[in-house]
Design a protein around this motif. Sequence first.
Motif, PDB file in Angstrom:
ATOM      1  N   MET A  81       0.815  -1.230   0.000  1.00 18.35           N
ATOM      2  CA  MET A  81       0.000   0.000   0.000  1.00 18.35           C
ATOM      3  C   MET A  81       0.841   1.269   0.000  1.00 18.35           C
ATOM      4  SD  MET A  81      -3.059  -0.945  -0.374  1.00 18.35           S
ATOM      5  CE  MET A  81      -4.013   0.539  -0.031  1.00 18.35           C
ATOM      6  N   GLN A  82       2.132   1.147  -0.358  1.00 12.71           N
ATOM      7  CA  GLN A  82       2.978   2.320  -0.470  1.00 12.71           C
ATOM      8  C   GLN A  82       2.892   2.908  -1.877  1.00 12.71           C
ATOM      9  OE1 GLN A  82       4.615   3.556   2.377  1.00 12.71           O
ATOM     10  NE2 GLN A  82       3.238   1.970   3.169  1.00 12.71           N
ATOM     11  N   VAL A  83       3.106   4.215  -1.974  1.00  6.07           N
ATOM     12  CA  VAL A  83       3.115   4.893  -3.265  1.00  6.07           C
ATOM     13  C   VAL A  83       4.523   4.838  -3.839  1.00  6.07           C
ATOM     14  CG1 VAL A  83       2.760   7.093  -4.467  1.00  6.07           C
ATOM     15  CG2 VAL A  83       1.213   6.423  -2.608  1.00  6.07           C
ATOM     16  N   GLN A  84       4.638   4.293  -5.049  1.00  5.37           N
ATOM     17  CA  GLN A  84       5.914   4.213  -5.733  1.00  5.37           C
ATOM     18  C   GLN A  84       5.848   5.060  -7.002  1.00  5.37           C
ATOM     19  OE1 GLN A  84       8.501   2.537  -4.571  1.00  5.37           O
ATOM     20  NE2 GLN A  84       7.624   1.112  -3.085  1.00  5.37           N
ATOM     21  N   ALA A  85       6.984   5.631  -7.400  1.00  3.77           N
ATOM     22  CA  ALA A  85       7.035   6.412  -8.639  1.00  3.77           C
ATOM     23  C   ALA A  85       8.297   6.040  -9.416  1.00  3.77           C
ATOM     24  CB  ALA A  85       7.013   7.907  -8.335  1.00  3.77           C
ATOM     25  N   PHE A  86       8.129   5.892 -10.731  1.00  5.00           N
ATOM     26  CA  PHE A  86       9.228   5.512 -11.612  1.00  5.00           C
ATOM     27  C   PHE A  86       9.150   6.318 -12.905  1.00  5.00           C
ATOM     28  CE2 PHE A  86       7.453   1.729  -9.490  1.00  5.00           C
ATOM     29  CZ  PHE A  86       8.516   1.370  -8.676  1.00  5.00           C
ATOM     30  N   HIS A  87      10.279   6.442 -13.567  1.00  4.76           N
ATOM     31  CA  HIS A  87      10.239   6.910 -14.949  1.00  4.76           C
ATOM     32  C   HIS A  87       9.531   5.834 -15.772  1.00  4.76           C
ATOM     33  CE1 HIS A  87      12.729  10.515 -14.582  1.00  4.76           C
ATOM     34  NE2 HIS A  87      13.422   9.843 -13.660  1.00  4.76           N
ATOM     35  N   ASN A  88       8.602   6.249 -16.586  1.00  3.65           N
ATOM     36  CA  ASN A  88       7.745   5.336 -17.344  1.00  3.65           C
ATOM     37  C   ASN A  88       8.480   4.826 -18.590  1.00  3.65           C
ATOM     38  OD1 ASN A  88       5.421   3.968 -18.160  1.00  3.65           O
ATOM     39  ND2 ASN A  88       4.468   5.791 -19.074  1.00  3.65           N
ATOM     40  N   VAL A  89       9.642   4.219 -18.340  1.00  4.93           N
ATOM     41  CA  VAL A  89      10.554   3.833 -19.417  1.00  4.93           C
ATOM     42  C   VAL A  89      11.155   2.466 -19.098  1.00  4.93           C
ATOM     43  CG1 VAL A  89      12.674   4.443 -20.658  1.00  4.93           C
ATOM     44  CG2 VAL A  89      11.134   6.249 -19.876  1.00  4.93           C
ATOM     45  N   CYS A  90      11.039   1.542 -20.042  1.00  3.75           N
ATOM     46  CA  CYS A  90      11.628   0.219 -19.845  1.00  3.75           C
ATOM     47  C   CYS A  90      13.142   0.304 -19.900  1.00  3.75           C
ATOM     48  CB  CYS A  90      11.116  -0.737 -20.926  1.00  3.75           C
ATOM     49  SG  CYS A  90      11.736  -2.429 -20.726  1.00  3.75           S
ATOM     50  N   ARG A  91      13.815  -0.498 -19.049  1.00  2.10           N
ATOM     51  CA  ARG A  91      15.275  -0.481 -18.980  1.00  2.10           C
ATOM     52  C   ARG A  91      15.906  -1.269 -20.125  1.00  2.10           C
ATOM     53  NH1 ARG A  91      17.943   0.555 -14.412  1.00  2.10           N
ATOM     54  NH2 ARG A  91      19.669   0.770 -15.907  1.00  2.10           N
ATOM     55  N   HIS A  92      15.107  -1.907 -20.968  1.00  4.02           N
ATOM     56  CA  HIS A  92      15.656  -2.697 -22.061  1.00  4.02           C
ATOM     57  C   HIS A  92      16.026  -1.802 -23.232  1.00  4.02           C
ATOM     58  CE1 HIS A  92      14.823  -5.863 -25.430  1.00  4.02           C
ATOM     59  NE2 HIS A  92      16.128  -5.816 -25.134  1.00  4.02           N
ATOM     60  N   SER A  95      11.240   1.587 -24.277  1.00  3.75           N
ATOM     61  CA  SER A  95       9.816   1.695 -24.581  1.00  3.75           C
ATOM     62  C   SER A  95       9.046   2.301 -23.410  1.00  3.75           C
ATOM     63  CB  SER A  95       9.239   0.316 -24.903  1.00  3.75           C
ATOM     64  OG  SER A  95       7.833   0.368 -25.049  1.00  3.75           O
ATOM     65  N   ARG A  96       8.021   3.068 -23.728  1.00  2.00           N
ATOM     66  CA  ARG A  96       7.103   3.512 -22.677  1.00  2.00           C
ATOM     67  C   ARG A  96       6.385   2.286 -22.132  1.00  2.00           C
ATOM     68  NH1 ARG A  96       2.387   7.849 -23.926  1.00  2.00           N
ATOM     69  NH2 ARG A  96       1.937   6.243 -25.497  1.00  2.00           N
ATOM     70  N   LEU A  97       6.290   2.193 -20.822  1.00  2.00           N
ATOM     71  CA  LEU A  97       5.704   1.014 -20.191  1.00  2.00           C
ATOM     72  C   LEU A  97       4.182   1.053 -20.203  1.00  2.00           C
ATOM     73  CD1 LEU A  97       8.155   0.881 -17.187  1.00  2.00           C
ATOM     74  CD2 LEU A  97       8.012  -0.831 -19.000  1.00  2.00           C
ATOM     75  N   GLU A 137      20.528  -5.177 -11.597  1.00  2.00           N
ATOM     76  CA  GLU A 137      21.031  -3.878 -12.030  1.00  2.00           C
ATOM     77  C   GLU A 137      20.093  -3.175 -13.002  1.00  2.00           C
ATOM     78  OE1 GLU A 137      24.885  -4.447 -13.667  1.00  2.00           O
ATOM     79  OE2 GLU A 137      25.834  -4.944 -11.733  1.00  2.00           O
ATOM     80  N   MET A 138      18.947  -3.810 -13.297  1.00  2.00           N
ATOM     81  CA  MET A 138      18.084  -3.297 -14.355  1.00  2.00           C
ATOM     82  C   MET A 138      16.667  -2.979 -13.866  1.00  2.00           C
ATOM     83  SD  MET A 138      20.241  -3.169 -16.755  1.00  2.00           S
ATOM     84  CE  MET A 138      19.218  -2.750 -18.140  1.00  2.00           C
ATOM     85  N   GLY A 139      16.553  -2.652 -12.602  1.00  2.00           N
ATOM     86  CA  GLY A 139      15.242  -2.224 -12.107  1.00  2.00           C
ATOM     87  C   GLY A 139      14.847  -0.877 -12.682  1.00  2.00           C
ATOM     88  N   LEU A 140      13.591  -0.536 -12.557  1.00  2.00           N
ATOM     89  CA  LEU A 140      13.111   0.750 -13.062  1.00  2.00           C
ATOM     90  C   LEU A 140      13.798   1.905 -12.346  1.00  2.00           C
ATOM     91  CD1 LEU A 140       9.258   0.108 -13.342  1.00  2.00           C
ATOM     92  CD2 LEU A 140      10.981   0.040 -15.160  1.00  2.00           C
TER      93      LEU A 140
END
Length: 418
Positions: A81-92, A95-97, A137-140
């Motif tokens: 129930m925590q709020v998380q924020a990421f760049h909406n970008v795949c690490r591969h 691509s926009r997720l 090493e490839m998390g968002l």
Amino acid sequence: MSQSISAQTLLTREMLARRRPGYSLDAPFYLSDTLLKADMEHIFGKHWVFVAVEPQIPEPGDYITVDFGNHSILIVRDDDMQVQAFHNVCRHRGSRLCASHQGQVGNIVCPYHQWTYDLTGKLIHAKHMGADFDPTEMGLKTVHARSLAGLIFICLADEPPEDFEQMVAQMTPYLAPHRLDQCKVATMVDLVEDCNWKLTMENNRECYHCVTNHPELTVSMYEFGFGYTPDVQNAAEQQRFEDITTASHARWEGMGLPSKEIDVLDERITGFRTKRLPLDRLGQSQTMHTGVASKKLLGEFVDPALGGLSFWTQPNSWHHFMSDHIVSFSVLPISATKTLVRTIWCVHKDAVEGVDYKLEDLTAVWNATNAQDRRLVEESQIGIATGAYQPGPYSPYTEGLVEKFCNWYVKRLTALTL
């Protein structure tokens, strides 16, 4: 690239040095793509920016996306129930997720090659990547996210301003009784204004224009609550407002509702202002009839006449907390001459549309006011672009908060571009 950055910095410094206190900004601040880049890098890139309310993501896996400038941010509720924020970008391969503004996911799956991330941003699946591939090493890429009594702020900087915690400490007693976390979104309206984002914010920071331009808003709201100082032309009306405010504050503070003004709009990096303001006539809510829009009151409230708690934050938001509903506004730049104004209305989570509230009644005042403000700021943008514009003086009686916005903006941009 270094040449471009140098030109941007030089132009920004030149314009900042020319700014005359007590006057509006020079035309390039509202027109220049170069100065917008400075705004995106130093204002929206290094400060806490209001982007959403927690009722938009009530359950694990609920997400929203927020776009401004060239940024796309994914905000999600995780399994704890925590709020998380990421760049909406795949690490591969970038691509926009998530393309939708909002939705629900079990995990975050890239639509391109199905790289899969859990709700904390950890990469949990990526096929055909070989024995030497290290998924840890490839998390968002994370974005700082913080909730203030249900209002979600993000900061793109590596090290966000620490004084956000001061705002949390001071504002939580004001906001918490309204229990935004126990609300739901009744509706959200996006309005695109053909103007620079600073014109939108300057317009919001004064009520000099309210009486002649906002007949719906001024049914319930007194113009004197928004930075007025004594003026012989309206001394009697203003004194009446001050007397009403003093009596109302005594009553509300006696009920355990903090009401007095806090104003650090241009004194802190995370500038803000708050004050619980009396409403006219029935004094219950920002509606055309000044009564509540929703019969289901928020939190533990039993008295509907609690005025309107106003909360302004730098650089991009304002909010009105009432006994029955909450309205939140965010301002997000699209280009140098185009701005998104997002308005969110929240009611008690158990309120039933058509039974406890009618959407038209709930939204009438601010839908009308937003449309009127859109016309005003777009006319300002047109005038500024003609070449005849030169900075004009702010009223010492009615535009003090506009000067505080501009002063904060100039100080922050100066500090960050030296």
